[in-house]
Design a protein around this motif. Structure first.
Motif, PDB file in Angstrom:
ATOM      1  N   ALA A  31     -28.011  15.401  -2.308  1.00 55.00           N
ATOM      2  CA  ALA A  31     -29.286  15.483  -3.034  1.00 55.00           C
ATOM      3  C   ALA A  31     -29.080  15.271  -4.535  1.00 55.00           C
ATOM      4  CB  ALA A  31     -29.951  16.828  -2.778  1.00 55.00           C
ATOM      5  N   ILE A  32     -27.987  15.788  -5.073  1.00 58.16           N
ATOM      6  CA  ILE A  32     -27.685  15.598  -6.500  1.00 58.16           C
ATOM      7  C   ILE A  32     -27.529  14.119  -6.811  1.00 58.16           C
ATOM      8  CG2 ILE A  32     -25.925  15.972  -8.278  1.00 58.16           C
ATOM      9  CD1 ILE A  32     -25.412  18.727  -6.999  1.00 58.16           C
ATOM     10  N   ALA A  33     -26.796  13.395  -5.964  1.00 59.62           N
ATOM     11  CA  ALA A  33     -26.590  11.957  -6.186  1.00 59.62           C
ATOM     12  C   ALA A  33     -27.920  11.209  -6.203  1.00 59.62           C
ATOM     13  CB  ALA A  33     -25.665  11.395  -5.122  1.00 59.62           C
ATOM     14  N   LYS A  34     -28.795  11.566  -5.264  1.00 60.70           N
ATOM     15  CA  LYS A  34     -30.099  10.899  -5.208  1.00 60.70           C
ATOM     16  C   LYS A  34     -30.963  11.265  -6.406  1.00 60.70           C
ATOM     17  CE  LYS A  34     -30.799  10.044  -0.267  1.00 60.70           C
ATOM     18  NZ  LYS A  34     -31.656  10.312   0.915  1.00 60.70           N
ATOM     19  N   ASN A  35     -31.045  12.549  -6.701  1.00 60.37           N
ATOM     20  CA  ASN A  35     -31.922  13.010  -7.786  1.00 60.37           C
ATOM     21  C   ASN A  35     -31.476  12.492  -9.148  1.00 60.37           C
ATOM     22  OD1 ASN A  35     -33.434  14.406  -5.908  1.00 60.37           O
ATOM     23  ND2 ASN A  35     -32.365  16.346  -6.223  1.00 60.37           N
ATOM     24  N   GLN A  36     -30.160  12.388  -9.339  1.00 56.79           N
ATOM     25  CA  GLN A  36     -29.630  11.926 -10.620  1.00 56.79           C
ATOM     26  C   GLN A  36     -29.362  10.431 -10.621  1.00 56.79           C
ATOM     27  OE1 GLN A  36     -27.326  16.189 -11.634  1.00 56.79           O
ATOM     28  NE2 GLN A  36     -26.211  14.253 -11.677  1.00 56.79           N
ATOM     29  N   ASN A  37     -29.620   9.781  -9.474  1.00 54.19           N
ATOM     30  CA  ASN A  37     -29.434   8.333  -9.332  1.00 54.19           C
ATOM     31  C   ASN A  37     -28.041   7.898  -9.795  1.00 54.19           C
ATOM     32  OD1 ASN A  37     -30.366   5.757  -8.516  1.00 54.19           O
ATOM     33  ND2 ASN A  37     -30.826   5.220 -10.659  1.00 54.19           N
ATOM     34  N   GLN A  38     -27.040   8.546  -9.233  1.00 56.96           N
ATOM     35  CA  GLN A  38     -25.665   8.240  -9.586  1.00 56.96           C
ATOM     36  C   GLN A  38     -24.911   7.669  -8.388  1.00 56.96           C
ATOM     37  OE1 GLN A  38     -24.847  12.321 -11.496  1.00 56.96           O
ATOM     38  NE2 GLN A  38     -23.392  10.963 -12.549  1.00 56.96           N
ATOM     39  N   LEU A  39     -23.986   6.754  -8.681  1.00 56.83           N
ATOM     40  CA  LEU A  39     -23.083   6.264  -7.653  1.00 56.83           C
ATOM     41  C   LEU A  39     -22.193   7.410  -7.172  1.00 56.83           C
ATOM     42  CD1 LEU A  39     -21.884   2.878  -9.209  1.00 56.83           C
ATOM     43  CD2 LEU A  39     -23.534   3.167  -7.342  1.00 56.83           C
ATOM     44  N   MET A  40     -21.787   7.315  -5.907  1.00 54.25           N
ATOM     45  CA  MET A  40     -20.897   8.324  -5.325  1.00 54.25           C
ATOM     46  C   MET A  40     -19.537   7.705  -5.036  1.00 54.25           C
ATOM     47  SD  MET A  40     -23.183  10.532  -2.618  1.00 54.25           S
ATOM     48  CE  MET A  40     -23.475   9.167  -1.502  1.00 54.25           C
ATOM     49  N   ILE A  41     -18.502   8.463  -5.304  1.00 52.41           N
ATOM     50  CA  ILE A  41     -17.165   8.143  -4.798  1.00 52.41           C
ATOM     51  C   ILE A  41     -16.903   9.058  -3.617  1.00 52.41           C
ATOM     52  CG2 ILE A  41     -14.684   8.202  -5.266  1.00 52.41           C
ATOM     53  CD1 ILE A  41     -15.353   7.666  -8.218  1.00 52.41           C
ATOM     54  N   VAL A  42     -16.645   8.472  -2.452  1.00 56.56           N
ATOM     55  CA  VAL A  42     -16.289   9.241  -1.267  1.00 56.56           C
ATOM     56  C   VAL A  42     -14.826   8.946  -0.975  1.00 56.56           C
ATOM     57  CG1 VAL A  42     -16.768   9.708   1.165  1.00 56.56           C
ATOM     58  CG2 VAL A  42     -18.649   9.102  -0.387  1.00 56.56           C
ATOM     59  N   SER A  43     -13.989   9.947  -1.154  1.00 55.79           N
ATOM     60  CA  SER A  43     -12.541   9.801  -0.989  1.00 55.79           C
ATOM     61  C   SER A  43     -12.099  10.621   0.213  1.00 55.79           C
ATOM     62  CB  SER A  43     -11.821  10.273  -2.255  1.00 55.79           C
ATOM     63  OG  SER A  43     -10.427  10.130  -2.126  1.00 55.79           O
ATOM     64  N   VAL A  44     -11.530   9.933   1.220  1.00 54.46           N
ATOM     65  CA  VAL A  44     -11.235  10.552   2.507  1.00 54.46           C
ATOM     66  C   VAL A  44      -9.727  10.542   2.748  1.00 54.46           C
ATOM     67  CG1 VAL A  44     -11.692  10.482   4.993  1.00 54.46           C
ATOM     68  CG2 VAL A  44     -13.430   9.661   3.378  1.00 54.46           C
ATOM     69  N   GLY A  45      -9.191  11.679   3.203  1.00 53.56           N
ATOM     70  CA  GLY A  45      -7.772  11.775   3.540  1.00 53.56           C
ATOM     71  C   GLY A  45      -7.526  12.966   4.428  1.00 53.56           C
ATOM     72  N   TYR A  46      -6.273  13.368   4.514  1.00 53.41           N
ATOM     73  CA  TYR A  46      -5.933  14.556   5.313  1.00 53.41           C
ATOM     74  C   TYR A  46      -4.659  15.166   4.760  1.00 53.41           C
ATOM     75  CZ  TYR A  46      -2.917  11.201   7.806  1.00 53.41           C
ATOM     76  OH  TYR A  46      -1.990  10.231   8.135  1.00 53.41           O
ATOM     77  N   SER A  47      -4.398  16.398   5.113  1.00 56.31           N
ATOM     78  CA  SER A  47      -3.384  17.188   4.406  1.00 56.31           C
ATOM     79  C   SER A  47      -1.970  16.671   4.596  1.00 56.31           C
ATOM     80  CB  SER A  47      -3.458  18.651   4.853  1.00 56.31           C
ATOM     81  OG  SER A  47      -3.017  18.786   6.190  1.00 56.31           O
ATOM     82  N   ALA A  48      -1.670  16.047   5.730  1.00 54.16           N
ATOM     83  CA  ALA A  48      -0.306  15.604   6.003  1.00 54.16           C
ATOM     84  C   ALA A  48      -0.049  14.167   5.575  1.00 54.16           C
ATOM     85  CB  ALA A  48      -0.005  15.747   7.495  1.00 54.16           C
ATOM     86  N   CYS A  49      -0.995  13.559   4.878  1.00 55.22           N
ATOM     87  CA  CYS A  49      -0.950  12.125   4.547  1.00 55.22           C
ATOM     88  C   CYS A  49      -0.117  11.888   3.278  1.00 55.22           C
ATOM     89  CB  CYS A  49      -2.370  11.615   4.366  1.00 55.22           C
ATOM     90  SG  CYS A  49      -2.512   9.988   3.629  1.00 55.22           S
ATOM     91  N   HIS A  50       1.003  11.175   3.426  1.00 52.32           N
ATOM     92  CA  HIS A  50       1.902  10.934   2.292  1.00 52.32           C
ATOM     93  C   HIS A  50       1.216  10.147   1.180  1.00 52.32           C
ATOM     94  CE1 HIS A  50       5.451   9.861  -0.015  1.00 52.32           C
ATOM     95  NE2 HIS A  50       5.167   8.583   0.161  1.00 52.32           N
ATOM     96  N   TRP A  51       0.562   9.040   1.513  1.00 55.20           N
ATOM     97  CA  TRP A  51      -0.030   8.192   0.472  1.00 55.20           C
ATOM     98  C   TRP A  51      -1.260   8.835  -0.161  1.00 55.20           C
ATOM     99  CZ3 TRP A  51       2.586   4.727  -1.959  1.00 55.20           C
ATOM    100  CH2 TRP A  51       3.697   4.160  -1.331  1.00 55.20           C
ATOM    101  N   CYS A  52      -1.875   9.777   0.561  1.00 56.11           N
ATOM    102  CA  CYS A  52      -2.940  10.577  -0.062  1.00 56.11           C
ATOM    103  C   CYS A  52      -2.352  11.414  -1.196  1.00 56.11           C
ATOM    104  CB  CYS A  52      -3.598  11.490   0.968  1.00 56.11           C
ATOM    105  SG  CYS A  52      -4.379  10.650   2.361  1.00 56.11           S
TER     106      CYS A  52
END
Length: 671
Positions: A31-52
């Motif tokens: 809702a914040i992204a929509k209300n403030q009309n800002q681009l979102m960065i969605v960064s996805v990983g997991y705890s055991a991921c070396h390159w993360c």
């Protein structure tokens, strides 16, 4: 400010001290992204991921990069294991944009969540420059960005559509697919002729079954080559048990050192089937060591299973390094093994074959059987086997002094069910009652903590909290494991639990227009596109597992609706198969519809004991039920006769006259 300290996910907590103003994925953040009309960065990983971890250290811990991200973007961190729905949707976008995928996965989205750019790992300067360009485009030419987002979303939607086909699928199609499949086999080290090498348990489960039923010795030899080389390689931790996620080379030698629960659960099941077929003691060793590792490192006090051990651990200089916990230098090994070092070196290849070329380290790997090495050295196999156990114990004690890899201590319902089934399959193969008790304890953990009074499953458990509604993967694997529990207990409650969860899925997940189950419940907020998981990967697709569950449950409950849906699903998928490795579990289901498939009802005071004897045999084409008294289960109704032990072999609801001999029944089922 960074809000991840409020979360329970170990992966999100790893990022809680970054200068990036991370938020979790939730309705408030969106809702914040929509209300403030800002681009979102969605960064996805997991705890055991070396390159993360690498990208975190290089970029997300850097104040300059954080300044760029915080200035114009809503920054969202996602644990792909907690939110596989988000991961699956944006992975589609990444694959369309770049032709590949992986983790970390980073996507820039419009304020409404539609992706416009993304990829996997980025170096700091490239990351910053691209973000600034995207923000400039959003400010000065948003129409261009919106147009691209619309086209990309249309592409994502089209991926979710499986075309209807009126073509039939029969065993001639299956033979054609197998012929194509064989061209990718590695006949030196097993697996597929490429690197990195993933284990793909569902692939070898199907191939082993097909080869066994079709009496294809060449295919069986290939499966055994693969399982043997996997057990020999550095991929399998011979010191303490358990498999890493994949190997970076062709010979299963140097692993990506993270150990995931889901891999180990499935591989125990696979090796249990292979042991039943071959009685190979190496397979028994793999099963026992892996389950000991899971018991020691990945099990909580309540019977739940933790998710993973990290690829990275602290080295001697107190820096995180991939594989630091697992590797050895030659001087270390010489000092530990002493007078047996020459023989040790033959077994574990402390030579050029076992050398990790990128580092001054060795990763233990076998390339010969103990029988071969014992013969070469003119000693008894039993003596060499005992020496190997002694060496491993020496190395285990020494390794325990090192800093251990970080533990991801969340419990995921789907992965717990996979591990539960691993314990059940190990019990079937080896008869160890402790394995059955562990499985029952885990089932109680799931029922007590992850199944609500409203009938729905929850996906995650950490610190006595469960915050995410269950996905189809949770339901399908719990149902599958409960059916397996029934097979080794003949306690009808496990089938009733399975039926209850199946009926819940039919109401909240099934899409009759597509003849498939959506990955998310209709009670959950929908993402930008729907996801129907149909392709098997390192874990079988949730739809393929549900179709298998429906097939089994229709037999137990004589429910024609379950059978009809299972048939619709497989008829939709099979004619569209191009590369069989991504549909192995569907092909396994297809074999259930062959003339070789049977149902077995065991009734009598020794029904369970007899079932355990039968289940020691490799009989993948048999669906088993039984009772030690009169049963109301439709498939068993009126089959019990007082003071008799009877075995009914059936096919397509038609049963032959019951047999009274356990041995004769086993012989009949095997022929």
């Amino acid at each position: 400010m960074n809000e991840l300290h409020k979360e329970t996910s170990p992966y999100l907590l790893q990022h809680a001290n970054n200068p990036v103003h991370w938020k979790a994925w939730n309705s408030t953040t969106l809702a914040i992204a929509k209300n403030q009309n800002q681009l979102m960065i969605v960064s996805v990983g997991y705890s055991a991921c070396h390159w993360c971890h690498v990208m975190e250290h290089e970029t997300f811990e850097d104040n300059e990069a954080a300044l760029v991200m915080n200035k114009n973007f809503i920054n969202i961190k996602v644990d792909r294991e907690e939110r596989p729905d988000i991961d699956a949707v944006y992975m589609k976008a990444i694959q369309i944009m770049t032709g590949r995928g992986g983790w970390p996965m980073n996507v820039v989205c419009l304020p409404d969540g539609r992706p416009v750019w993304g990829g996997t790992y980025f170096r700091k300067n490239e990351w910053m420059e691209t973000l600034e360009q995207l923000q400039n485009l959003f400010e000065n030419n948003p129409e261009k960005m919106i147009d691209y987002a619309e086209k990309l979303k249309a592409g994502m939607d089209s991926i979710s559509l499986i075309p209807e086909s009126h073509n039939s699928f029969d065993f001639s199609n299956l033979e054609t697919l197998l012929s194509k499949w064989k061209k990718s086999f590695d006949h030196e080290f097993g697996g597929y002729e490429r690197a990195p090498k993933f284990m793909m348990p569902n692939n070898y489960k199907f191939i082993m079954r097909y080869a066994h039923q079709e009496k294809d010795d060449q295919l069986l030899d290939f499966v055994n080559l693969t399982l043997t080389k996997m057990a020999y390689g550095g991929l399998f931790d011979t010191v303490d048990g358990g498999f890493s996620r994949y190997s970076v080379d062709m010979k299963w030698h140097v692993p990506h050192f993270e150990k995931m629960l889901y891999d180990n659960g499935q591989l125990v099941s696979l090796y249990a089937d292979a042991y039943k077929l071959t009685k190979n003691p190496l397979y028994k060793e793999v099963i026992e060591k892996t389950l000991q590792f899971v018991s020691n490192e990945l099990t909580n006090d309540f019977g739940g299973f933790y998710s993973a051990l990290d690829a990275d651990s602290l080295n001697a200089e107190n820096h995180l390094e991939e594989g630091a916990f697992y590797t050895w230098t030659k001087p270390e090994l010489e000092n530990l093994i002493t007078e047996d070092f020459k023989l040790f070196s033959q077994v574990f290849n402390i030579n050029q074959f076992g050398f990790w070329e990128e580092e001054q380290n060795y990763v233990l790997i076998q390339n010969k059987s103990l029988e071969e090495i014992a013969k070469e050295n003119q000693i008894e196999v039993s003596e060499l086997s005992q020496k190997k156990k002694d060496w491993e114990q020496i190395l285990y004690i020494e390794r325990e002094k090192r800093s251990k890899p970080r533990l991801d201590d969340k419990c995921l319902t789907s992965w717990n069910a996979l591990m539960m089934k691993g314990y059940i399959d190990a019990f079937k193969a080896l008869g160890n009652q402790n394995y059955l008790e562990t499985a029952l304890k885990n089932a109680d953990f799931i029922i007590s903590n992850l199944w609500t009074s409203d009938g729905n499953l929850l996906h995650n458990y950490k610190d006595e909290k469960s915050t995410i509604n269950g996905y189809l993967e949770d339901y399908c694997f719990v149902i599958e494991s409960f059916i397996s529990l029934y097979e080794v207990t003949f306690d009808k409650k496990w089938l009733l639990h399975s039926k209850q969860l199946t009926d819940y899925c039919l109401y909240h997940f099934y899409d009759s227009n597509n003849n498939l189950f959506s990955f998310t419940s209709n009670l959950d907020e929908q993402l930008i596109t729907r996801h129907f998981e149909i392709e098997d990967n390192v874990i079988s697709a949730s739809n393929s597992v549900m179709a298998n569950n429906l097939f089994k449950l229709h037999i137990y409950f004589e429910n024609s609706y379950y059978e009809e849906i299972s048939k619709r699903m497989i008829e939709k998928i099979l004619p569209n198969i191009d590369y069989p490795s991504a549909f192995a579990n569907w092909l396994d289901l297809f074999l259930n519809f062959s003339d070789l498939n049977r149902e077995l009802a065991i009734c009598g005071t020794e029904a369970l004991k007899n079932a355990w004897e039968i289940q020691k045999e490799y009989l993948p084409n048999i669906i088993i039920a039984g009772s030690e008294s009169q049963s109301s289960l439709p498939f068993l109704k009126n089959r019990y006769v007082s003071k008799e032990n009877l075995f009914y072999i059936c096919q397509n609801r038609t049963c032959a006259l019951p047999k009274k001999s356990l041995l004769n029944t086993i012989l009949k089922l095997k022929n």
